[in-house]
Design a protein around this motif. Structure first.
Motif, PDB file in Angstrom:
ATOM      1  N   GLN A 302      13.939 -28.698  20.739  1.00 18.91           N
ATOM      2  CA  GLN A 302      14.803 -27.514  20.687  1.00 18.91           C
ATOM      3  C   GLN A 302      16.142 -27.767  21.375  1.00 18.91           C
ATOM      4  N   ALA A 303      16.656 -28.969  21.147  1.00 13.08           N
ATOM      5  CA  ALA A 303      17.957 -29.349  21.695  1.00 13.08           C
ATOM      6  C   ALA A 303      19.067 -28.878  20.752  1.00 13.08           C
ATOM      7  N   PRO A 304      20.290 -28.730  21.254  1.00  8.55           N
ATOM      8  CA  PRO A 304      21.413 -28.324  20.394  1.00  8.55           C
ATOM      9  C   PRO A 304      21.629 -29.329  19.259  1.00  8.55           C
ATOM     10  N   ILE A 305      21.906 -28.825  18.065  1.00  7.24           N
ATOM     11  CA  ILE A 305      22.127 -29.679  16.889  1.00  7.24           C
ATOM     12  C   ILE A 305      23.506 -29.388  16.329  1.00  7.24           C
ATOM     13  N   ASP A 306      24.341 -30.416  16.308  1.00  4.96           N
ATOM     14  CA  ASP A 306      25.703 -30.256  15.788  1.00  4.96           C
ATOM     15  C   ASP A 306      25.717 -30.185  14.266  1.00  4.96           C
ATOM     16  N   GLN A 307      24.830 -30.947  13.632  1.00  2.05           N
ATOM     17  CA  GLN A 307      24.847 -31.076  12.176  1.00  2.05           C
ATOM     18  C   GLN A 307      23.422 -31.251  11.676  1.00  2.05           C
ATOM     19  N   LYS A 308      22.948 -30.304  10.872  1.00  4.31           N
ATOM     20  CA  LYS A 308      21.568 -30.411  10.398  1.00  4.31           C
ATOM     21  C   LYS A 308      21.461 -31.127   9.056  1.00  4.31           C
ATOM     22  N   ASN A 309      22.573 -31.304   8.351  1.00  9.42           N
ATOM     23  CA  ASN A 309      22.605 -32.073   7.109  1.00  9.42           C
ATOM     24  C   ASN A 309      23.536 -33.256   7.308  1.00  9.42           C
ATOM     25  N   ILE A 310      22.969 -34.441   7.376  1.00 12.72           N
ATOM     26  CA  ILE A 310      23.727 -35.646   7.708  1.00 12.72           C
ATOM     27  C   ILE A 310      23.868 -36.506   6.469  1.00 12.72           C
ATOM     28  N   GLN A 311      25.107 -36.647   5.998  1.00  9.16           N
ATOM     29  CA  GLN A 311      25.385 -37.480   4.823  1.00  9.16           C
ATOM     30  C   GLN A 311      25.912 -38.836   5.295  1.00  9.16           C
ATOM     31  N   MET A 312      25.273 -39.901   4.832  1.00  9.48           N
ATOM     32  CA  MET A 312      25.634 -41.253   5.253  1.00  9.48           C
ATOM     33  C   MET A 312      26.511 -41.915   4.182  1.00  9.48           C
ATOM     34  N   PRO A 313      27.465 -42.759   4.593  1.00 15.52           N
ATOM     35  CA  PRO A 313      28.360 -43.402   3.617  1.00 15.52           C
ATOM     36  C   PRO A 313      27.672 -44.532   2.856  1.00 15.52           C
ATOM     37  N   VAL A 314      28.202 -44.838   1.687  1.00 15.70           N
ATOM     38  CA  VAL A 314      27.727 -45.964   0.879  1.00 15.70           C
ATOM     39  C   VAL A 314      28.862 -46.966   0.727  1.00 15.70           C
ATOM     40  N   GLU A 315      28.524 -48.175   0.309  1.00 18.50           N
ATOM     41  CA  GLU A 315      29.565 -49.182   0.103  1.00 18.50           C
ATOM     42  C   GLU A 315      29.171 -50.143  -1.008  1.00 18.50           C
ATOM     43  N   PHE A 316      30.179 -50.705  -1.672  1.00 17.22           N
ATOM     44  CA  PHE A 316      29.955 -51.692  -2.726  1.00 17.22           C
ATOM     45  C   PHE A 316      29.755 -53.069  -2.099  1.00 17.22           C
ATOM     46  N   ILE A 317      28.680 -53.732  -2.492  1.00 17.09           N
ATOM     47  CA  ILE A 317      28.399 -55.091  -2.032  1.00 17.09           C
ATOM     48  C   ILE A 317      28.624 -56.031  -3.210  1.00 17.09           C
ATOM     49  N   GLU A 318      29.659 -56.820  -3.129  1.00 23.11           N
ATOM     50  CA  GLU A 318      30.016 -57.716  -4.231  1.00 23.11           C
ATOM     51  C   GLU A 318      29.231 -59.021  -4.140  1.00 23.11           C
ATOM     52  N   ARG A 319      28.499 -59.322  -5.211  1.00 26.08           N
ATOM     53  CA  ARG A 319      27.779 -60.597  -5.290  1.00 26.08           C
ATOM     54  C   ARG A 319      28.014 -61.220  -6.670  1.00 26.08           C
ATOM     55  N   GLY A 320      26.977 -61.826  -7.225  1.00 27.52           N
ATOM     56  CA  GLY A 320      27.198 -62.663  -8.396  1.00 27.52           C
ATOM     57  C   GLY A 320      27.061 -62.018  -9.755  1.00 27.52           C
ATOM     58  N   THR A 321      26.638 -60.738  -9.837  1.00 27.12           N
ATOM     59  CA  THR A 321      26.471 -60.123 -11.154  1.00 27.12           C
ATOM     60  C   THR A 321      27.698 -59.324 -11.591  1.00 27.12           C
ATOM     61  N   THR A 322      28.785 -59.414 -10.809  1.00 26.15           N
ATOM     62  CA  THR A 322      30.063 -58.839 -11.222  1.00 26.15           C
ATOM     63  C   THR A 322      31.135 -59.910 -11.086  1.00 26.15           C
ATOM     64  N   ARG A 323      32.180 -59.783 -11.915  1.00 25.55           N
ATOM     65  CA  ARG A 323      33.258 -60.761 -11.907  1.00 25.55           C
ATOM     66  C   ARG A 323      34.196 -60.510 -10.723  1.00 25.55           C
ATOM     67  N   LYS A 324      34.893 -61.543 -10.341  1.00 24.09           N
ATOM     68  CA  LYS A 324      35.873 -61.423  -9.263  1.00 24.09           C
ATOM     69  C   LYS A 324      37.134 -60.732  -9.793  1.00 24.09           C
ATOM     70  N   VAL A 325      37.800 -60.034  -8.904  1.00 22.35           N
ATOM     71  CA  VAL A 325      39.120 -59.476  -9.239  1.00 22.35           C
ATOM     72  C   VAL A 325      40.103 -59.926  -8.169  1.00 22.35           C
ATOM     73  N   ASN A 326      41.372 -60.008  -8.542  1.00 22.79           N
ATOM     74  CA  ASN A 326      42.363 -60.380  -7.527  1.00 22.79           C
ATOM     75  C   ASN A 326      42.665 -59.176  -6.649  1.00 22.79           C
ATOM     76  N   ALA A 327      43.403 -59.400  -5.614  1.00 15.45           N
ATOM     77  CA  ALA A 327      43.649 -58.365  -4.603  1.00 15.45           C
ATOM     78  C   ALA A 327      44.325 -57.139  -5.217  1.00 15.45           C
ATOM     79  N   ASN A 328      45.048 -57.320  -6.290  1.00 15.64           N
ATOM     80  CA  ASN A 328      45.766 -56.218  -6.914  1.00 15.64           C
ATOM     81  C   ASN A 328      45.031 -55.676  -8.143  1.00 15.64           C
ATOM     82  N   GLY A 329      43.762 -56.202  -8.380  1.00 16.11           N
ATOM     83  CA  GLY A 329      43.037 -55.818  -9.604  1.00 16.11           C
ATOM     84  C   GLY A 329      42.432 -54.442  -9.520  1.00 16.11           C
TER      85      GLY A 329
END
Length: 329
Positions: A302-329
């Motif tokens: 029964q401690a204070p709760i700032d946020q009861k619904n916590i959404q976590m971020p996602v990220e793209f992990i680049e490996r071998g099943t996608t092609r490379k793009v240049n920095a401006n692609g």
């Protein structure tokens, strides 16, 4: 296996005295306490956690319910929960529902019978009456019932991210594997991907799947290529489905990533070991498990709760099943 009576006999005391020592309840002379502790150690006696919690009226047991432990994503969640709970001296009772509502309800009843003080559930049925009627705190993990405490990843943004990355790498005829319609996170990621593809004005096909199971993934992969042979990019519903797509693509002679790009979802440990290694959207499963455990501990205490619904971020992990793009692609 030694019993509390065996400990009492070896220590030369009553069973009630052993109980007082084990449960830290009531006065016991220091010399007597030492005798009991030595007997416990000698007999390797481990008091039953359920019985001890009932005796002390203060359980340290938590129920953890997962839908499919054959999916490597869920043990990552479980490990995060377990590690965080152990830091506070809580212990887990674990249930695997196999995405079956009746089995899930049976496990919830088992948790209650074992005097748990809280439940963490990765359920497909968060609005089931069994949760609404529970008189102990519940945290939903990897699910998004926004009217209840929950921890989940940003699936919609994950879908957008997958589509954005596969498009910027050149795919124009994209197949999107939808995932089970009754699982909200699956629909979030599907809707996010379709939204981004439509914004780009590209053609796409939908492959409907009914679970995240290993057993059926190969069939869906075969269906994808038999119905949509022109596909040059696949956004899979999870890494298991993506692995099946990769296997089928290589079997029929499609070059990955030159002719066909594939992006999964989850970033399970297997993903980096495939050949080529799987590009995917990473959900922070371990961290999500820890957050869910921390949230449940606050609810229990029964401690204070700032946020009861916590959404976590996602990220793209680049490996071998996608092609490379240049920095401006």
């Amino acid at each position: 296996m030694a019993t509390i009576k065996d400990v009492a006999v070896l220590a030369g005391v009553s069973v009630a005295t052993v109980s007082r020592v084990i449960n830290e309840r009531g006065y016991v002379h220091a010399d007597t306490r030492k005798k009991v502790e030595e007997a416990v150690k000698q007999l390797n006696f481990s008091p039953n956690e359920v019985a001890r919690s009932l005796y002390k009226r203060k359980s340290k047991l938590i129920g953890l319910l997962l839908p499919d432990i054959a999916n490597p994503y869920f043990p990552q969640l479980a490990r995060g929960v377990e590690d965080r709970m152990q830091e506070q001296d809580f212990r887990l009772i674990f249930g695997n529902s196999d995405e079956d509502e009746e089995k899930e309800q049976d496990y919830i009843q088992t948790f209650i019978q074992n005097n748990v003080v809280g439940v963490i559930s990765s359920t497909n049925y968060p609005h089931s009456p069994i949760y609404e009627n529970l008189k102990i705190p519940v945290v939903f993990l990897d699910r998004t019932p926004l009217d209840s405490p929950s921890v989940y990843a940003d699936g919609r943004e994950g879908g957008r991210l997958a589509a954005r990355e596969i498009i910027r790498r050149g795919s124009q005829r994209i197949a999107v594997m939808q995932g089970p319609v009754h699982i909200r996170p699956a629909q979030d990621r599907f809707e996010g991907a379709v939204e981004m593809i439509r914004q780009a004005g590209l053609d796409y096909h939908v492959v409907q799947t009914t679970s995240f199971s290993f057993n059926e993934a190969a069939l869906w992969a075969e269906e994808l290529f038999s119905k949509h042979s022109e596909t040059d990019g696949v956004i899979a519903s999870n890494d298991i489905a993506a692995t099946a797509v990769l296997h089928e693509a290589l079997r029929i002679g499609r070059k990955v990533p030159e002719e066909l790009q594939i992006i999964g979802f989850d970033d399970i440990p297997l993903s980096s070991l495939l050949s080529p290694a799987l590009s995917t959207i990473r959900q922070p499963a371990y961290e999500m498990g820890r957050e869910a455990a921390g949230l449940l501990i606050k609810l229990i205490e029964q401690a204070p709760i700032d946020q009861k619904n916590i959404q976590m971020p996602v990220e793209f992990i680049e490996r071998g099943t996608t092609r490379k793009v240049n920095a401006n692609g």
